[in-house]
Scaffold this active site. Structure first.
Site, PDB file in Angstrom:
ATOM      1  N   ASN A  11      -3.871   6.181  -1.496  1.00 43.83           N
ATOM      2  CA  ASN A  11      -3.524   6.363  -0.085  1.00 43.83           C
ATOM      3  C   ASN A  11      -2.944   7.732   0.214  1.00 43.83           C
ATOM      4  OD1 ASN A  11      -4.535   4.029   0.979  1.00 43.83           O
ATOM      5  ND2 ASN A  11      -2.692   2.853   0.570  1.00 43.83           N
ATOM      6  N   SER A  52       0.827  -1.211   0.000  1.00 41.78           N
ATOM      7  CA  SER A  52       0.000   0.000   0.000  1.00 41.78           C
ATOM      8  C   SER A  52       0.855   1.252   0.000  1.00 41.78           C
ATOM      9  CB  SER A  52      -0.866   0.055   1.253  1.00 41.78           C
ATOM     10  OG  SER A  52      -1.570  -1.119   1.413  1.00 41.78           O
ATOM     11  N   HIS A 111      -1.590  -2.798  -6.923  1.00 41.55           N
ATOM     12  CA  HIS A 111      -2.225  -2.486  -5.643  1.00 41.55           C
ATOM     13  C   HIS A 111      -3.741  -2.637  -5.759  1.00 41.55           C
ATOM     14  CE1 HIS A 111      -3.181   0.547  -2.256  1.00 41.55           C
ATOM     15  NE2 HIS A 111      -3.114  -0.674  -1.802  1.00 41.55           N
ATOM     16  N   GLU A 146      -4.161  -0.091  -8.789  1.00 38.09           N
ATOM     17  CA  GLU A 146      -3.096   0.865  -9.111  1.00 38.09           C
ATOM     18  C   GLU A 146      -1.899   0.068  -9.636  1.00 38.09           C
ATOM     19  OE1 GLU A 146      -3.457   4.657  -6.117  1.00 38.09           O
ATOM     20  OE2 GLU A 146      -2.840   2.781  -5.179  1.00 38.09           O
TER      21      GLU A 146
HETATM   22  N1  CAA Z   1     -15.532 -10.268  -0.192  1.00 36.87           N
HETATM   23  C1  CAA Z   1     -16.255 -10.537  -1.297  1.00 36.87           C
HETATM   24  N2  CAA Z   1     -17.411  -9.898  -1.602  1.00 36.87           N
HETATM   25  C2  CAA Z   1     -17.860  -8.985  -0.720  1.00 36.87           C
HETATM   26  C3  CAA Z   1     -17.163  -8.653   0.460  1.00 36.87           C
HETATM   27  C4  CAA Z   1     -15.964  -9.344   0.713  1.00 36.87           C
HETATM   28  N3  CAA Z   1     -15.219  -9.099   1.799  1.00 36.87           N
HETATM   29  N4  CAA Z   1     -17.853  -7.693   1.112  1.00 36.87           N
HETATM   30  C5  CAA Z   1     -18.940  -7.426   0.369  1.00 36.87           C
HETATM   31  N5  CAA Z   1     -18.937  -8.195  -0.728  1.00 36.87           N
HETATM   32  C6  CAA Z   1     -19.922  -8.190  -1.827  1.00 36.87           C
HETATM   33  C7  CAA Z   1     -21.246  -8.719  -1.357  1.00 36.87           C
HETATM   34  O1  CAA Z   1     -21.294 -10.138  -1.442  1.00 36.87           O
HETATM   35  C8  CAA Z   1     -22.198  -8.067  -2.335  1.00 36.87           C
HETATM   36  O2  CAA Z   1     -22.145  -8.754  -3.581  1.00 36.87           O
HETATM   37  P1  CAA Z   1     -23.437  -8.872  -4.547  1.00 36.87           P
HETATM   38  O3  CAA Z   1     -23.879  -7.473  -4.839  1.00 36.87           O
HETATM   39  O4  CAA Z   1     -22.894  -9.586  -5.738  1.00 36.87           O
HETATM   40  O5  CAA Z   1     -24.456  -9.664  -3.812  1.00 36.87           O
HETATM   41  C9  CAA Z   1     -21.564  -6.669  -2.557  1.00 36.87           C
HETATM   42  O6  CAA Z   1     -20.187  -6.842  -2.206  1.00 36.87           O
HETATM   43  C10 CAA Z   1     -22.193  -5.604  -1.691  1.00 36.87           C
HETATM   44  O7  CAA Z   1     -22.070  -6.035  -0.339  1.00 36.87           O
HETATM   45  P2  CAA Z   1     -23.152  -5.762   0.794  1.00 36.87           P
HETATM   46  O8  CAA Z   1     -24.512  -5.650   0.166  1.00 36.87           O
HETATM   47  O9  CAA Z   1     -22.980  -6.796   1.871  1.00 36.87           O
HETATM   48  O10 CAA Z   1     -22.689  -4.423   1.485  1.00 36.87           O
HETATM   49  P3  CAA Z   1     -22.467  -2.989   0.919  1.00 36.87           P
HETATM   50  O11 CAA Z   1     -23.375  -2.675  -0.220  1.00 36.87           O
HETATM   51  O12 CAA Z   1     -22.471  -2.141   2.131  1.00 36.87           O
HETATM   52  O13 CAA Z   1     -20.991  -3.026   0.320  1.00 36.87           O
HETATM   53  C11 CAA Z   1     -18.676  -2.708   0.538  1.00 36.87           C
HETATM   54  C12 CAA Z   1     -19.887  -3.449   1.068  1.00 36.87           C
HETATM   55  C13 CAA Z   1     -18.415  -3.139  -0.911  1.00 36.87           C
HETATM   56  C14 CAA Z   1     -17.498  -3.155   1.411  1.00 36.87           C
HETATM   57  C15 CAA Z   1     -18.937  -1.158   0.603  1.00 36.87           C
HETATM   58  O14 CAA Z   1     -19.319  -0.809   1.895  1.00 36.87           O
HETATM   59  C16 CAA Z   1     -17.730  -0.345   0.201  1.00 36.87           C
HETATM   60  O15 CAA Z   1     -17.457  -0.167  -0.970  1.00 36.87           O
HETATM   61  N6  CAA Z   1     -17.010   0.177   1.209  1.00 36.87           N
HETATM   62  C17 CAA Z   1     -15.781   0.985   0.970  1.00 36.87           C
HETATM   63  C18 CAA Z   1     -14.631   0.050   0.719  1.00 36.87           C
HETATM   64  C19 CAA Z   1     -13.374   0.806   0.442  1.00 36.87           C
HETATM   65  O16 CAA Z   1     -13.288   2.021   0.432  1.00 36.87           O
HETATM   66  N7  CAA Z   1     -12.317   0.009   0.183  1.00 36.87           N
HETATM   67  C20 CAA Z   1     -10.987   0.579  -0.063  1.00 36.87           C
HETATM   68  C21 CAA Z   1     -10.184   0.496   1.189  1.00 36.87           C
HETATM   69  S1  CAA Z   1      -8.599   1.209   0.962  1.00 36.87           S
HETATM   70  C22 CAA Z   1      -7.659  -0.065   0.465  1.00 36.87           C
HETATM   71  O17 CAA Z   1      -8.046  -1.196   0.385  1.00 36.87           O
HETATM   72  C23 CAA Z   1      -6.276   0.279   0.065  1.00 36.87           C
HETATM   73  C24 CAA Z   1      -5.269   0.405   1.074  1.00 36.87           C
HETATM   74  O18 CAA Z   1      -4.089   0.339   0.708  1.00 36.87           O
HETATM   75  C25 CAA Z   1      -5.551   0.689   2.477  1.00 36.87           C
END
Ligand code: CAA
Length: 287
Positions: free
Chosen positions: A190, A119, A140, A152
């Site tokens: 990030n 990251s 990434h 990325e």
């Molecule tokens: N693994 C696989 N699939 C997942 C999952 C997981 N851990 N979590 C959720 N899903 C899937 C669900 O199964 C669902 O799929 P379908 O539509 O096909 O049925 C879909 O994602 C939506 O999930 P939910 O309905 O349960 O929940 P939601 O609509 O609230 O979405 C979320 C969950 C996708 C996590 C959403 O809240 C989101 O986008 N959150 C922000 C995530 C984010 O910003 N990530 C970046 C983090 S920064 C990073 O990773 C980089 C770094 O270097 C730190």
């Protein structure tokens, strides 16, 4: 160069998601962990995710079986000898990654591309540990990897044009969108995300707002899918701290300095969803 077989090193939260994404896209995947119990936990995580997709009607039983059959778990680095691309997803510790890249360089065929999912650590430092600096890059992914559509691609001063074009084709084959970043701390996402997350912790730490109000404000006021404290619980507070420390180490700017509350939460083992508690509690262990 065409990618057919992919190796993923480290099958934790991010690695497991990357294995799933690659196997779903039709690649044979060798998933490597350091011991049998971590490997079993990683494969369980992937199987649970595939089961959830079947239960939600997003995947047929037959497709699930085919995907699972493409995933080959191992604890031996030597089993990565003949993959075309390795994606490293081990914890954010520079010494660990440098040592691993030297070992991968020795274990893999000369044409194998070596990518890191780091990251914020220097991709250049990892490339410098190998004899194939032009074939080393960053890929990434974002958490949860099966859902988030961005990757990325990180280019060092040594990464070749051919490596980049292979990486672009690979990311497209996963159904994801690529953006290109130079090897600068935090890359694009990030660089923007971490100061914002740290500011949310400072708001809480200084008693200026409750955790619920901070998250509700961002969710409803900015239309983000989750608030910053919930997002940190998803990413892992230890990972957030490691990223902040490495960015502060490079930039020496106060906005990247981890606030004391974050450090204390990590020391207290409140690492987020993966352990059942962080800023919030997750009684079922994860979500
Ligand atoms: N693994 C696989 N699939 C997942 C999952 C997981 N851990 N979590 C959720 N899903 C899937 C669900 O199964 C669902 O799929 P379908 O539509 O096909 O049925 C879909 O994602 C939506 O999930 P939910 O309905 O349960 O929940 P939601 O609509 O609230 O979405 C979320 C969950 C996708 C996590 C959403 O809240 C989101 O986008 N959150 C922000 C995530 C984010 O910003 N990530 C970046 C983090 S920064 C990073 O990773 C980089 C770094 O270097 C730190």
């Amino acid at each position: 160069m065409e990618i057919k077989r992919v190796g993923v090193v480290g099958v934790g939260q991010m690695g497991a998601g990357i294995v799933e994404v690659c196997a779903r896209a039709g690649y044979e995947v060798v998933a490597r962990e350091v011991n049998e119990s971590l490997l079993a936990a990683g494969l369980d995580r992937i199987n649970a995710s595939l089961d959830k997709a079947v239960a939600r009607g997003r995947l047929t039983d037959e497709a699930r079986r085919d995907i699972a059959a493409r995933i080959h778990g191992t604890t031996a680095l030597a089993d990565l000898a003949n993959v075309d691309l390795v994606i490293e997803a081990v914890p954010e510790q520079r010494a660990l990654k440098v040592e691993l890249f030297a070992a991968l360089d020795a274990a893999c065929a000369p044409q194998t591309l070596l990518a890191t999912n780091t990251s914020s650590l220097s991709v250049t430092a990892l490339a410098a540990a190998t004899q194939r600096q032009h074939r080393v890059l960053g890929l990434h992914f974002f958490n949860p990897a099966p859902v988030m559509p961005l990757v990325e691609i990180v280019q060092t001063l040594m990464t070749s044009v051919e490596t980049l074009s292979t990486a672009r084709a690979f990311v497209a084959s996963l159904g994801k969108t690529a953006v290109l970043s130079p090897d600068t701390p935090g890359f694009i996402v990030n660089r923007l995300l971490i100061p914002y997350l740290l500011d949310a912790v400072r708001l809480l730490q200084d008693g200026l707002a409750t955790r619920e109000d901070i998250d509700t404000a961002v969710k409803l006021g900015l239309n983000h899918p989750m608030g910053p404290l919930t997002l940190m619980d998803l990413i892992g507070l230890d990972t957030c701290l490691a990223i902040a420390e490495s960015m502060y180490d490079e930039y020496r700017e106060a906005r990247f300095a981890p606030p004391p509350l974050l450090r204390r939460m990590v020391l207290a083992g409140r690492l987020g969803r993966k352990v059942g508690h962080g800023f919030y509690d997750y009684p079922d262990g994860s979500a």
